[in-house]
Write a protein that holds these residues in place. Structure first.
Motif, PDB file in Angstrom:
ATOM      1  N   ILE A 211       0.707  -1.340  -0.092  1.00 32.15           N
ATOM      2  CA  ILE A 211      -0.159   0.178   0.039  1.00 32.15           C
ATOM      3  C   ILE A 211       0.908   1.373  -0.062  1.00 32.15           C
ATOM      4  N   ASN A 212       0.794   1.812  -1.130  1.00 30.56           N
ATOM      5  CA  ASN A 212       1.614   3.100  -1.084  1.00 30.56           C
ATOM      6  C   ASN A 212       0.958   4.330  -2.116  1.00 30.56           C
ATOM      7  N   GLY A 213       0.917   5.611  -1.446  1.00 33.41           N
ATOM      8  CA  GLY A 213       0.175   6.499  -2.351  1.00 33.41           C
ATOM      9  C   GLY A 213      -1.452   6.422  -2.056  1.00 33.41           C
ATOM     10  N   ALA A 214      -1.891   5.535  -1.165  1.00 27.40           N
ATOM     11  CA  ALA A 214      -3.140   5.409  -1.033  1.00 27.40           C
ATOM     12  C   ALA A 214      -4.023   6.526  -0.111  1.00 27.40           C
ATOM     13  N   GLU A 215      -5.077   6.785  -0.325  1.00 28.11           N
ATOM     14  CA  GLU A 215      -6.031   7.565   0.846  1.00 28.11           C
ATOM     15  C   GLU A 215      -6.800   6.738   1.210  1.00 28.11           C
ATOM     16  N   ILE A 216      -6.988   6.625   2.410  1.00 21.66           N
ATOM     17  CA  ILE A 216      -7.884   5.636   3.179  1.00 21.66           C
ATOM     18  C   ILE A 216      -8.854   6.593   4.069  1.00 21.66           C
ATOM     19  N   ALA A 217     -10.157   6.739   3.831  1.00 22.69           N
ATOM     20  CA  ALA A 217     -10.997   7.570   4.470  1.00 22.69           C
ATOM     21  C   ALA A 217     -11.574   6.372   5.693  1.00 22.69           C
ATOM     22  N   ILE A 218     -11.582   6.936   6.906  1.00 20.76           N
ATOM     23  CA  ILE A 218     -12.038   6.343   7.897  1.00 20.76           C
ATOM     24  C   ILE A 218     -13.090   7.401   8.743  1.00 20.76           C
ATOM     25  N   ASP A 219     -14.219   6.890   8.077  1.00 19.76           N
ATOM     26  CA  ASP A 219     -15.484   7.938   8.617  1.00 19.76           C
ATOM     27  C   ASP A 219     -16.712   7.240   8.431  1.00 19.76           C
ATOM     28  N   GLY A 220     -16.849   5.899   8.380  1.00 21.16           N
ATOM     29  CA  GLY A 220     -17.961   5.289   8.513  1.00 21.16           C
ATOM     30  C   GLY A 220     -18.721   5.309   7.177  1.00 21.16           C
ATOM     31  N   GLY A 221     -18.233   5.914   6.129  1.00 22.76           N
ATOM     32  CA  GLY A 221     -18.865   5.712   5.052  1.00 22.76           C
ATOM     33  C   GLY A 221     -19.434   7.034   4.470  1.00 22.76           C
TER      34      GLY A 221
END
Ligand SMILES: NC(=O)c1ccc[n+]([C@@H]2O[C@H](COP(=O)([O-])OP(=O)(O)OC[C@H]3O[C@@H](n4cnc5c(N)ncnc54)[C@H](O)[C@@H]3O)[C@@H](O)[C@H]2O)c1
Length: 257
Positions: A243-253
């Protein structure tokens, strides 16, 4: 019985803004999984308390992320004290609650200095410390870095900047075959002192800030700092090697709506 392996055994981490909220939860979680952690912050009292809570595998250093000299000092401290660096968490941040019409140039610059200059300096100097031995940079952006947030225009712009800074650093490492990864995470509302302070700052805001805040849907429960800390742990560890350059939302959707 052989004790279970920690997910960060043998690794050294630097967490900025570690005195409070998400930085504190992250420093504690990384240490719990075996990392030695340099906790940094401008809040000396809070930062020292977190390092003390962790114990011998942590140390606190006062470090203003807007200062390049203090970044150099922090990197020097972590490599001298713990023998290297494998994970950098660019977490320190502030939020200025002002709409586009109410934000002064001074407020804009202050917001950018902490959130974006801080992450830039961290990536620049952290990469230098990790380019031989390898490592992982985790940048705290926000859902405000994915979608526009009218009540915090400068905050949203700074977090959007963090998102593309992250991808540029990741692409740089890929192109030069450097063993360093860089990812951004994008929390929604998490229960921390920053989120709780938003209510207190609102009365001082200008008229158009209050007007857009009125239209904002702030319903729904706040997330827990430990949920964010667990995501940072995964990205900081070797479990996320691809995993590199990823954007991960952690917001319940939230931003999927
Ligand atoms: N809490 C949320 O809901 C949420 C959501 C999205 C993103 N974030 C981001 O997560 C990060 C942590 O937020 P939090 O909610 O834990 O906030 P917080 O206010 O609880 O903690 C932020 C920490 O950063 C430190 N800090 C501020 N300016 C600094 C500077 N110049 N140099 C070094 N340290 C400095 C503060 O002293 C504090 O300890 C921030 O980047 C924030 O924008 C938070």
């Amino acid at each position: 019985m052989i004790p279970p392996m920690g997910r960060m055994d043998g690794k050294v981490a630097l967490v900025t803004g570690a005195a409070s909220g998400l930085g504190k939860a992250t420093a504690l979680r990384l240490a719990e999984e075996g990392a030695r952690v340099l906790c940094t912050d401008v809040d000396t009292e809070g930062g020292e308390a977190v390092a003390k809570e962790i114990g011998a595998s942590a140390h606190f250093q006062r470090h203003d992320v807007t200062s390049e000299a203090q970044w150099e000092a922090a990197l020097h401290e972590v490599t001298e004290r713990f023998g290297g660096l494998h994970a950098l968490v660019n977490n320190a941040g502030i939020v200025i609650v002002r709409s586009i019409e109410d934000t002064s140039l001074e407020e804009w610059r202050r917001q950018m200095a902490v959130n974006l200059d801080g992450a830039f300096l961290g990536c620049k100097h952290g990469l230098r410390a990790m380019r031989e031995g390898g490592g992982s940079i985790v940048n705290l952006s926000s859902v405000a870095g994915l979608v526009g947030q009218p009540p915090f225009v400068a905050y949203s712009a700074s977090k959007g900047g963090v998102r593309l800074l992250t991808k540029s650093v990741a692409a740089h490492c890929l192109q030069l075959a450097l063993p360093v990864r860089c990812n951004s995470i994008h929390p929604g509302g998490i229960d921390t002192p920053m989120t709780r302070s938003l209510g207190e700052k609102i009365p001082g805001a200008g008229p158009t800030t209050l007007a857009v805040l009125d239209k904002m849907d702030v319903s729904g429960p706040l997330g827990r700092p430990i949920d964010v800390a667990n995501l940072v742990l995964f990205l900081a560890s070797d479990e996320s090697q691809l995993i590199n350059g990823a954007e991960i939302a952690i917001d319940g959707g939230l931003v999927a709506l």
